[in-house]
Design a protein around this motif. Structure first.
Motif, PDB file in Angstrom:
ATOM      1  N   ASP A 168     -10.632 -10.751   6.900  1.00  0.00           N
ATOM      2  CA  ASP A 168      -9.696 -10.701   8.239  1.00  0.00           C
ATOM      3  C   ASP A 168      -8.465  -9.381   7.554  1.00  0.00           C
ATOM      4  OD1 ASP A 168      -7.915 -11.526   6.132  1.00  0.00           O
ATOM      5  OD2 ASP A 168      -7.283 -13.156   7.396  1.00  0.00           O
ATOM      6  N   ALA A 169      -8.776  -8.616   6.610  1.00  0.00           N
ATOM      7  CA  ALA A 169      -8.382  -7.685   6.482  1.00  0.00           C
ATOM      8  C   ALA A 169      -9.318  -6.727   6.525  1.00  0.00           C
ATOM      9  CB  ALA A 169      -6.343  -7.364   5.088  1.00  0.00           C
ATOM     10  N   PHE A 170      -8.669  -5.002   5.906  1.00  0.00           N
ATOM     11  CA  PHE A 170      -9.943  -3.703   5.713  1.00  0.00           C
ATOM     12  C   PHE A 170      -9.231  -2.714   5.124  1.00  0.00           C
ATOM     13  CE2 PHE A 170     -12.859  -0.304   6.240  1.00  0.00           C
ATOM     14  CZ  PHE A 170     -13.502  -1.436   5.501  1.00  0.00           C
ATOM     15  N   ILE A 171      -9.442  -2.752   4.167  1.00  0.00           N
ATOM     16  CA  ILE A 171      -8.721  -1.569   3.526  1.00  0.00           C
ATOM     17  C   ILE A 171      -9.265  -0.473   3.483  1.00  0.00           C
ATOM     18  CG2 ILE A 171      -7.150  -0.121   1.937  1.00  0.00           C
ATOM     19  CD1 ILE A 171      -6.617  -3.588   1.401  1.00  0.00           C
ATOM     20  N   THR A 172      -9.529   1.146   3.938  1.00  0.00           N
ATOM     21  CA  THR A 172     -10.309   2.159   3.306  1.00  0.00           C
ATOM     22  C   THR A 172      -9.113   3.456   3.645  1.00  0.00           C
ATOM     23  OG1 THR A 172     -12.162   3.202   3.695  1.00  0.00           O
ATOM     24  CG2 THR A 172     -10.817   2.196   5.985  1.00  0.00           C
ATOM     25  N   GLY A 173      -9.837   4.477   3.353  1.00  0.00           N
ATOM     26  CA  GLY A 173      -8.304   5.723   3.531  1.00  0.00           C
ATOM     27  C   GLY A 173      -8.623   6.173   4.952  1.00  0.00           C
ATOM     28  N   GLU A 174      -9.296   6.244   5.798  1.00  0.00           N
ATOM     29  CA  GLU A 174      -9.261   7.087   6.878  1.00  0.00           C
ATOM     30  C   GLU A 174      -9.490   5.917   8.004  1.00  0.00           C
ATOM     31  OE1 GLU A 174     -11.593  10.825   7.607  1.00  0.00           O
ATOM     32  OE2 GLU A 174     -11.545  10.714   5.380  1.00  0.00           O
ATOM     33  N   LEU A 218       1.034  -0.787   0.274  1.00  0.00           N
ATOM     34  CA  LEU A 218       0.388  -0.133  -0.650  1.00  0.00           C
ATOM     35  C   LEU A 218       0.585   1.486   0.059  1.00  0.00           C
ATOM     36  CD1 LEU A 218      -2.494  -1.126   2.402  1.00  0.00           C
ATOM     37  CD2 LEU A 218      -3.006   0.071   0.177  1.00  0.00           C
ATOM     38  N   GLU A 219       1.890   1.442   0.925  1.00  0.00           N
ATOM     39  CA  GLU A 219       3.188   2.750   0.798  1.00  0.00           C
ATOM     40  C   GLU A 219       4.103   2.866  -0.545  1.00  0.00           C
ATOM     41  OE1 GLU A 219       5.328   2.515   4.515  1.00  0.00           O
ATOM     42  OE2 GLU A 219       5.902   4.214   3.584  1.00  0.00           O
ATOM     43  N   ALA A 220       3.860   1.541  -1.534  1.00  0.00           N
ATOM     44  CA  ALA A 220       4.422   2.192  -1.860  1.00  0.00           C
ATOM     45  C   ALA A 220       3.791   2.210  -3.363  1.00  0.00           C
ATOM     46  CB  ALA A 220       5.399   0.542  -2.635  1.00  0.00           C
ATOM     47  N   GLU A 221       2.843   1.311  -3.689  1.00  0.00           N
ATOM     48  CA  GLU A 221       1.451   2.145  -4.012  1.00  0.00           C
ATOM     49  C   GLU A 221       1.100   3.784  -4.768  1.00  0.00           C
ATOM     50  OE1 GLU A 221       1.141   0.285  -7.423  1.00  0.00           O
ATOM     51  OE2 GLU A 221       1.957  -1.263  -6.784  1.00  0.00           O
ATOM     52  N   LEU A 222       0.549   3.940  -2.978  1.00  0.00           N
ATOM     53  CA  LEU A 222      -0.224   5.075  -2.682  1.00  0.00           C
ATOM     54  C   LEU A 222       1.198   6.274  -2.319  1.00  0.00           C
ATOM     55  CD1 LEU A 222      -3.462   3.499  -0.915  1.00  0.00           C
ATOM     56  CD2 LEU A 222      -2.923   4.188  -3.427  1.00  0.00           C
ATOM     57  N   ALA A 223       1.926   6.413  -2.634  1.00  0.00           N
ATOM     58  CA  ALA A 223       3.004   6.726  -1.735  1.00  0.00           C
ATOM     59  C   ALA A 223       2.297   7.859  -0.573  1.00  0.00           C
ATOM     60  CB  ALA A 223       3.380   8.267  -2.748  1.00  0.00           C
ATOM     61  N   PHE A 224       2.348   7.129   0.654  1.00  0.00           N
ATOM     62  CA  PHE A 224       1.376   6.913   1.527  1.00  0.00           C
ATOM     63  C   PHE A 224       1.057   5.837   3.103  1.00  0.00           C
ATOM     64  CE2 PHE A 224      -1.964   7.524   5.202  1.00  0.00           C
ATOM     65  CZ  PHE A 224      -2.152   8.834   4.846  1.00  0.00           C
ATOM     66  N   LYS A 225       1.695   6.779   3.956  1.00  0.00           N
ATOM     67  CA  LYS A 225       1.674   5.260   4.612  1.00  0.00           C
ATOM     68  C   LYS A 225       0.841   4.852   5.356  1.00  0.00           C
ATOM     69  CE  LYS A 225       5.398   3.931   8.484  1.00  0.00           C
ATOM     70  NZ  LYS A 225       5.889   3.050   8.293  1.00  0.00           N
ATOM     71  N   PRO A 226       0.033   3.724   5.640  1.00  0.00           N
ATOM     72  CA  PRO A 226      -0.963   3.792   5.880  1.00  0.00           C
ATOM     73  C   PRO A 226      -0.487   3.839   7.198  1.00  0.00           C
ATOM     74  CG  PRO A 226       0.065   1.113   5.145  1.00  0.00           C
ATOM     75  CD  PRO A 226       1.020   2.686   4.724  1.00  0.00           C
ATOM     76  N   ILE A 227      -2.107   3.319   8.661  1.00  0.00           N
ATOM     77  CA  ILE A 227      -2.122   3.459  10.002  1.00  0.00           C
ATOM     78  C   ILE A 227      -2.505   2.345  10.059  1.00  0.00           C
ATOM     79  CG2 ILE A 227      -3.369   3.913  11.760  1.00  0.00           C
ATOM     80  CD1 ILE A 227      -3.608   6.577  10.871  1.00  0.00           C
ATOM     81  N   VAL A 228      -1.931   1.329  10.703  1.00  0.00           N
ATOM     82  CA  VAL A 228      -2.439  -0.132  10.550  1.00  0.00           C
ATOM     83  C   VAL A 228      -2.601  -0.871  12.114  1.00  0.00           C
ATOM     84  CG1 VAL A 228      -1.838  -3.176   9.464  1.00  0.00           C
ATOM     85  CG2 VAL A 228      -0.656  -1.030   8.533  1.00  0.00           C
TER      86      VAL A 228
END
Ligand code: ZN
Length: 251
Positions: A192-198, A150-160
């Motif tokens: 068992d995983a959920f990706i969103t923006g916020e 996600l970080e590589a594709e979106l240029a954004f470090k996700p909160i996990v």
């Protein structure tokens, strides 16, 4: 291309009448009758409007337009400041919210699915046969490798919400933007995983209590796909000059 022709083509492709939404979808501000140059972007912010004026746009196409449910309906203050340059320059504003998330090949969720290489199994909330709000599928990821991808594709470090381990993920849900409220439905559907923006505080607790790896990968960052894919499609199909202008924000 005539503005009326552009609007009816987009309405045809994006099927706005199928969605119950929080803002009007389609033409929000009417500009000149002929469109040659379109600027696409994620949000109709002042920064994007000013850039579009500078670029000589005839129309702006965004995911987050204006006139949201519950907002002050008067054209005053910052709302006036954003609107005035459009009217002064004859620039149209087209906004498509949920319909731009949900398009099966040109939408935000389809774009995120493609870069992550996920399979589609079902919609979190189906709307039409081929589109819905959020998706669930599979992909070859662990908790840690999905965060890195996600970080590589979106240029954004996700909160996990889970520790970044090599625990494999079996069923991955994704819904671009601010889809916190769909977490419970995704859990009920076996994710068992959920990706969103916020993310917000109660959502982080819910995710941890179910042991679901929740990735907040940026509202803006996850919603750059639709404006770019639809713009590219319009540029290929019609005699139009289409340009995506990114105005990133840290959310
Ligand atoms: Zn959004």
């Amino acid at each position: 291309m005539q503005l009326t022709e552009l609007v009816s083509y987009l309405d045809d492709v994006l099927q706005p009448t199928a969605f119950k939404d929080y803002a009007p979808n389609g033409l929000q501000v009417q500009g000149k009758a002929e469109v040659k140059k379109i600027i696409t972007g994620v949000t109709a912010s002042q920064r994007l409007i000013d850039a579009a004026v500078e670029a000589g746009a005839d129309a702006i196409l965004v995911h987050h337009g204006w006139f949201w449910k519950g907002e002050d309906p008067t054209i005053t203050g910052q709302k006036f400041n954003r609107l005035k340059p459009l009217i002064d320059n004859g620039i149209s504003m087209l906004g498509y919210h949920l319909p731009m998330d949900a398009h099966p090949t040109l939408g935000n969720n389809a774009g995120l699915q493609a870069v992550l290489g996920l399979t589609h199994e079902q919609f979190i909330q189906p709307v039409l046969d081929d589109r819905g709000i959020g998706q669930i599928g599979t992909g070859d990821y662990t908790v840690a490798s999905l965060a890195a991808k996600l970080e590589a594709e979106l240029a954004f470090k996700p909160i996990v919400t889970e520790p970044l381990t090599d625990k494999p993920l079996n069923r991955i849900a994704w819904c671009t933007g601010g889809a916190m409220s769909y977490l419970q439905t995704a859990i009920d559907l076996g994710a068992d995983a959920f990706i969103t923006g916020e993310i917000n505080e109660p959502t982080a607790h819910l995710a941890q209590e179910f042991g679901v790896a929740y990735y907040a990968a940026g509202h803006h960052a996850t919603e750059r796909f639709g404006p770019q894919l639809i713009g590219q499609h319009l540029g290929e199909k019609f005699d139009l000059d289409v340009q995506f202008i990114d105005c990133p924000i840290p959310v």
